[in-house]
Design an enzyme around this catalytic site. Structure first.
Site, PDB file in Angstrom:
ATOM      1  N   GLU A 311       0.803  -1.223   0.000  1.00 19.19           N
ATOM      2  CA  GLU A 311       0.000   0.000   0.000  1.00 19.19           C
ATOM      3  C   GLU A 311       0.835   1.271   0.000  1.00 19.19           C
ATOM      4  O   GLU A 311       0.357   2.344  -0.342  1.00 19.19           O
ATOM      5  CB  GLU A 311      -0.978   0.014   1.188  1.00 19.19           C
ATOM      6  CG  GLU A 311      -0.352   0.279   2.542  1.00 19.19           C
ATOM      7  CD  GLU A 311       0.317  -0.965   3.112  1.00 19.19           C
ATOM      8  OE1 GLU A 311       0.907  -0.874   4.188  1.00 19.19           O
ATOM      9  OE2 GLU A 311       0.256  -2.022   2.475  1.00 19.19           O
ATOM     10  N   ASP A 353      21.774  16.244 -32.168  1.00 19.13           N
ATOM     11  CA  ASP A 353      22.481  17.065 -33.136  1.00 19.13           C
ATOM     12  C   ASP A 353      23.935  17.142 -32.690  1.00 19.13           C
ATOM     13  O   ASP A 353      24.281  16.680 -31.596  1.00 19.13           O
ATOM     14  CB  ASP A 353      21.839  18.452 -33.201  1.00 19.13           C
ATOM     15  CG  ASP A 353      22.317  19.266 -34.404  1.00 19.13           C
ATOM     16  OD1 ASP A 353      23.116  18.743 -35.195  1.00 19.13           O
ATOM     17  OD2 ASP A 353      21.890  20.428 -34.543  1.00 19.13           O
ATOM     18  N   ASP A 617      16.881  21.348 -29.525  1.00 18.89           N
ATOM     19  CA  ASP A 617      16.532  22.659 -28.969  1.00 18.89           C
ATOM     20  C   ASP A 617      15.938  23.603 -29.994  1.00 18.89           C
ATOM     21  O   ASP A 617      15.737  24.768 -29.719  1.00 18.89           O
ATOM     22  CB  ASP A 617      17.762  23.312 -28.340  1.00 18.89           C
ATOM     23  CG  ASP A 617      18.857  23.606 -29.370  1.00 18.89           C
ATOM     24  OD1 ASP A 617      18.708  23.198 -30.538  1.00 18.89           O
ATOM     25  OD2 ASP A 617      19.868  24.234 -28.998  1.00 18.89           O
ATOM     26  N   ASP A 621      12.402  20.608 -33.787  1.00 20.22           N
ATOM     27  CA  ASP A 621      12.709  19.422 -32.982  1.00 20.22           C
ATOM     28  C   ASP A 621      11.497  18.940 -32.195  1.00 20.22           C
ATOM     29  O   ASP A 621      11.502  17.825 -31.671  1.00 20.22           O
ATOM     30  CB  ASP A 621      13.856  19.717 -32.003  1.00 20.22           C
ATOM     31  CG  ASP A 621      15.197  19.799 -32.698  1.00 20.22           C
ATOM     32  OD1 ASP A 621      15.453  18.943 -33.563  1.00 20.22           O
ATOM     33  OD2 ASP A 621      15.988  20.715 -32.395  1.00 20.22           O
ATOM     34  N   ASP A 714       6.647  -1.767   6.955  1.00 20.15           N
ATOM     35  CA  ASP A 714       6.712  -0.710   5.947  1.00 20.15           C
ATOM     36  C   ASP A 714       7.614   0.454   6.357  1.00 20.15           C
ATOM     37  O   ASP A 714       8.021   1.248   5.498  1.00 20.15           O
ATOM     38  CB  ASP A 714       5.307  -0.155   5.666  1.00 20.15           C
ATOM     39  CG  ASP A 714       4.591  -0.947   4.585  1.00 20.15           C
ATOM     40  OD1 ASP A 714       5.285  -1.585   3.775  1.00 20.15           O
ATOM     41  OD2 ASP A 714       3.353  -0.936   4.554  1.00 20.15           O
TER      42      ASP A 714
END
Length: 891
Positions: A311, A353, A617, A621, A714
């Site tokens: 959970e 690039d 950028d 693109d 837990d």
């Protein structure tokens, strides 16, 4: 070209202290404002074509609210806390508590309520901290826009734009408002997000018919669309929830493809739900048939379901991702979508690039030469006029020309007449100037081939001459030679006019080719080592560039990439979809690529089975960034690229990305740890408990004891987000494999059940335990084994060879001490516990030690088997038809 100024209204801006009637702005936005004359609209908005005063913009911001589709969330602690109670598991427990009250078990209901509250507090602290951290990171990359305030251009947050503002737009901008064009110059807008139209639409000042639809309003622009080329000034009419985009946002909202990690979590949820339902139904009806009390059987069955379910998984995922985002931000990587962290860790191929990524990105002009290849001051002068007087999209090449140390001639004798902005079809930029002799000169700069296309002459040492085949061959030969040396080469052409009143693209004809501009952008220092580091992590790099093949091949050799596997844009355009799918696998350099081809390449690489990252950028693109599994951009990118990206680099450096990949894989590893820990321990315990309940004359654990067990086990999970990750966990892409998770759960579940049976035999046959002693002893043993398994499955190594974080080790040890001490605490009777004798505790500790040893052996065999599977897949890769991805390795 086209202007639509309303100079008569220059003084119409609201002055401080004057009566305000700007409440009409929302009403104006609802009417057909695009059909009004510009001066009429300016008057109704009580502004001017030179923009608002700062004080007036502040008043309007307070009145109309922020320019956002939804109000900024305050993320109050109370709201986050309330959300914790919407979990189905929590609602099941609340239902169980209510049932307990109605049957007179108020004590039982109080304990269940206390555990529910404690669990929700744990989840709240994790989620609230994570959300605050992400809000802080998002503020670092908030979008900006240029507006006219106090008659000057100012950069402001997009959210602070108000009706009446004049917004200055140029190529690459996302349009932040709905409004009308006041002035424009070759202004082309992509409206596909609203209209679905693929091609950009020309926008200019004027009027449109009142009944015109969005696509027919040629004088209006809309929020969310983007500028492809040109410049404009736009009068903001509608902002925020008043925009066209907001009115149809739900229908147009781009559905982000489900990430691999999200798909894995969903499939894991289905698996756990199936198991949980089967156990609950079987145990409940079996206990009822054995004449056990109905309410007690119901509570026990529900507690089993809760005990099996992880959970805290949503909270663990949130805090782990948020921690990963903070760690990455410290390294210069800002996460826009948390899911992207997992995808970054899964990435096995990066497309990029070369400029600014593989190279230094500090371009400098290395020379200006005439058609004979001789240094020319005239060529440099014309280039500087073109670069410094253009007002469109800024780029490093123009900055390099303007800052050239050997080109500081006086330009005061020239006056700019007009400009033809750059676009991605022509690949040229032209500026018209007039010299002191009143001669007009159109200067065109661009890719050599694209400049040659509009040339009919060549200006050589003997004057102007027709451009013949021999000249073309000589120009091409120089271009190839310089490109092969690593230079970026542009061409320059001019055309002289006497009395031309307006310039357009049609004037780019019969020009004279005058020379070349050579730019140098050397490889980044250490780039070879950075690419090697990516390769060591299983991430290949492919270059997608608009540059020519010679420059790209030269750079590839310099940085250690293969330079012999090249595909040009021309080659790509001839391939079918399936042909491209086959071709991309054996291609490392995609060169001379048109912007529209980038998305095709990324799509083909994904179809071939790769998890693809795309770094870009630029304006064009955005489609490739959307198509990629992980879109990566930089802080200085144009708006459309930044908004399309999942990850923003504050510095364009692949070294930063290498660290981001490591952080993504660590985040994935720690998330998988929690899943492995909870499933391996809980599954076995719940199966054992269900089976024992059918044969014992009493319940093996009470419902409240199961819930307390689950709560205590837990607690160490809170430290998993910051746990240490073994080095081998970041050396290859990490992927979900639900089949492995199932095999892992069953394998460790059987081991856990085996030792549960050993515990039962010890308690019943050796100790002759009563019901209370049995429940207490098994509670302690169950908590200890769940804690022990944390240390076992958190690493693929032997547990003593991999050190957990100090927090995880401390919490695990602390909870173990608490579990042993609880039966002796004053409140032990509330939970039905009794003190345990020394021999009983010793026996439980011995069983726990044996459990750890057997679990270590099981882990080794399981991961060795997984490793053999990976090697087989590597030797014979194949696609998973359901997901179009390669066969997955274990997480």
């Amino acid at each position: 070209m086209v202007t639509g100024r309303a100079d008569a209204t220059e003084g119409a801006a609201i002055r401080p202290g004057e009566p305000q009637s700007i409440g009409r702005a929302p009403d104006i936005a609802k009417r057909a404002y695009w059909s009004l004359e510009t001066d009429q609209l300016v008057e109704q908005l009580e502004t001017s074509t030179s923009g608002l005063l700062s004080v007036d913009s502040a008043i309007r911001l307070a009145k109309f609210g922020r320019n956002a589709l939804a109000p900024r969330s305050n993320g109050s602690a109370l709201a986050v806390f309330a959300r914790q109670f919407r979990s189905p598991l929590v609602l099941i427990l609340v239902f169980a508590a209510v049932v307990s009250v109605f049957v007179g078990e108020g004590h039982e209901a109080a304990i269940i309520g206390a555990i529910v509250l404690a669990s929700c507090i744990l989840s709240f602290t994790q989620e609230y901290g994570a959300s605050r951290a992400m809000e802080a990171l998002q503020r670092r990359i908030s979008r900006k826009a240029t507006v006219l305030r106090d008659s000057f251009e100012r950069i402001v947050d997009v959210e602070n734009i108000v009706p009446g503002d004049v917004v200055c737009l140029s190529a690459g901008n996302l349009i932040p408002v709905d409004g009308v064009v006041l002035e424009s110059r070759d202004f082309n807008v992509s409206e596909s997000v609203l209209t679905g139209e693929t091609f950009p639409v020309v926008k200019s000042a004027g009027r449109s018919a009142a009944e015109a639809g969005i696509a027919q309003r040629t004088n209006a622009v809309f929020t969310g669309t983007s500028v492809r080329s040109g410049t404009a000034k736009v009068l903001a009419v509608a902002t925020g929830a008043q925009t066209e985009f907001a009115s149809i946002a739900e229908a147009l909202e781009r559905r982000m493809p489900e990430t691999e990690f999200a798909r894995g979590i969903r499939m894991f949820g289905y698996l756990m739900t199936e198991i949980m339902l089967a156990i609950v139904i079987m145990v409940f009806f079996a206990n009822v048939m054995l004449d056990r009390p109905l309410i007690e059987s119901l509570l026990f069955s529900l507690a089993l379901a809760v005990g099996l379910t992880p959970e805290l998984l949503p909270a663990i995922i949130s805090v782990t991702l948020a921690r990963g985002a903070r760690t990455m931000a410290a390294s210069g990587v800002i996460v826009r979508r948390l899911d992207a962290i997992e995808n970054l860790g899964s990435m096995d191929l990066l497309c990029t690039d070369k400029t600014g990524t593989l190279t230094q990105g500090v371009i400098h002009l290395d020379g200006s030469f005439d058609v004979e290849g001789i240094a020319s001051k005239d060529v440099l002068l014309w280039a500087r006029l073109n670069a410094t007087l253009q007002t469109g999209l800024k780029n490093p090449l123009d900055e390099a020309i303007a800052n050239a140390p050997h080109g500081q001639e006086d330009l005061s004798g020239f006056t700019k007449i007009d400009e033809i902005p750059y676009d991605f079809i022509r690949k040229r930029l032209s500026v018209a100037v007039q010299d002191s002799a009143r001669e007009q000169i159109l200067i065109t700069k661009g890719a050599v081939q694209n400049v040659i296309e509009v040339c009919g002459f060549v200006q050589g040492p003997h004057g102007l001459a027709p451009l013949g085949m021999a000249d073309r061959h000589a120009i091409d030969e120089k271009f190839r030679r310089w490109s092969a040396q690593g230079y970026r080469v542009l061409g320059l052409a001019i055309r002289r006019f006497q009395n031309n009143t307006a310039f357009s693209r049609d004037n780019e004809a019969a020009m004279a080719f005058v020379g070349f501009l050579l730019f140098l952008d050397p490889p980044k220092e250490g780039m070879r080592e950075t690419l090697s580091a990516l390769a060591d992590r299983g991430v290949g790099v492919k270059v997608i560039s608009g540059d020519n093949r010679y420059v790209a091949a030269h750079l590839a050799e310099a940085v250690g990439l293969r330079s012999d596997r090249i595909m040009t844009g021309e080659d790509l355009s001839k391939l079918t979809k399936n042909g491209l799918l086959a071709g991309v696998r054996n291609t490392d350099l995609f060169v001379e690529i048109d912007p529209n081809q980038k998305e095709r390449i990324v799509e083909a690489l994904r179809r071939s089975g790769h998890v693809v990252g795309y770094l870009g950028d630029g304006i064009n693109d955005a489609p490739a960034l959307h198509e990629a599994d992980i879109g990566i951009s930089v802080d200085t990118a144009v708006d459309v690229a930044r908004e399309a990206a999942d990850i923003i680099l504050l510095k364009r450096d692949l070294g930063v990305l290498v660290q981001g990949v490591d952080d993504g894989r660590k985040t994935f590893a720690n998330t998988m740890k929690y899943i492995s820990i909870t499933t391996s321990a809980n599954f076995g315990n719940m199966i054992s408990m269900a089976a024992a309940s059918l044969y014992l004359p009493f319940l093996p654990l009470l419902a409240k004891q199961i819930l307390l067990n689950n709560f205590l086990s837990d607690i160490p999970a809170l430290a998993i987000a910051g746990d240490n990750v073994d080095a081998d966990q970041v050396l290859r892409p990490r992927h979900w494999d639900i089949h492995f998770v199932r095999r892992f759960m069953v394998s460790f579940g059987l081991v856990s059940s085996l030792f549960d049976l050993a515990t039962f035999a010890f308690l019943l046959l050796a100790v002759h335990a009563t019901a209370a002693t049995f429940q207490t002893a098994w509670f302690v043993e169950s908590v200890l084994t769940e804690l022990a398994i944390v240390l076992v499955v958190r690493t693929h190594k032997r547990l003593w060879r991999s050190h957990p974080s100090h927090l995880l080790a401390g919490l695990t040890l602390g909870v173990a001490v608490i579990a042993i001490a609880i039966p002796f605490a004053p409140f032990a009777s509330w939970f039905g516990f009794v003190p345990l004798a020394g021999p009983v505790l010793a026996g439980l500790l011995a069983i726990t030690v044996l459990y750890v040893i057997v679990s270590e052996v099981t882990k080794s065999r399981l991961f060795d088997h997984g490793s053999r599977d990976r090697h087989r897949r590597k030797a014979s890769p194949h696609l998973d038809r359901a997901t179009a991805r390669p066969a997955r390795i274990a997480g």
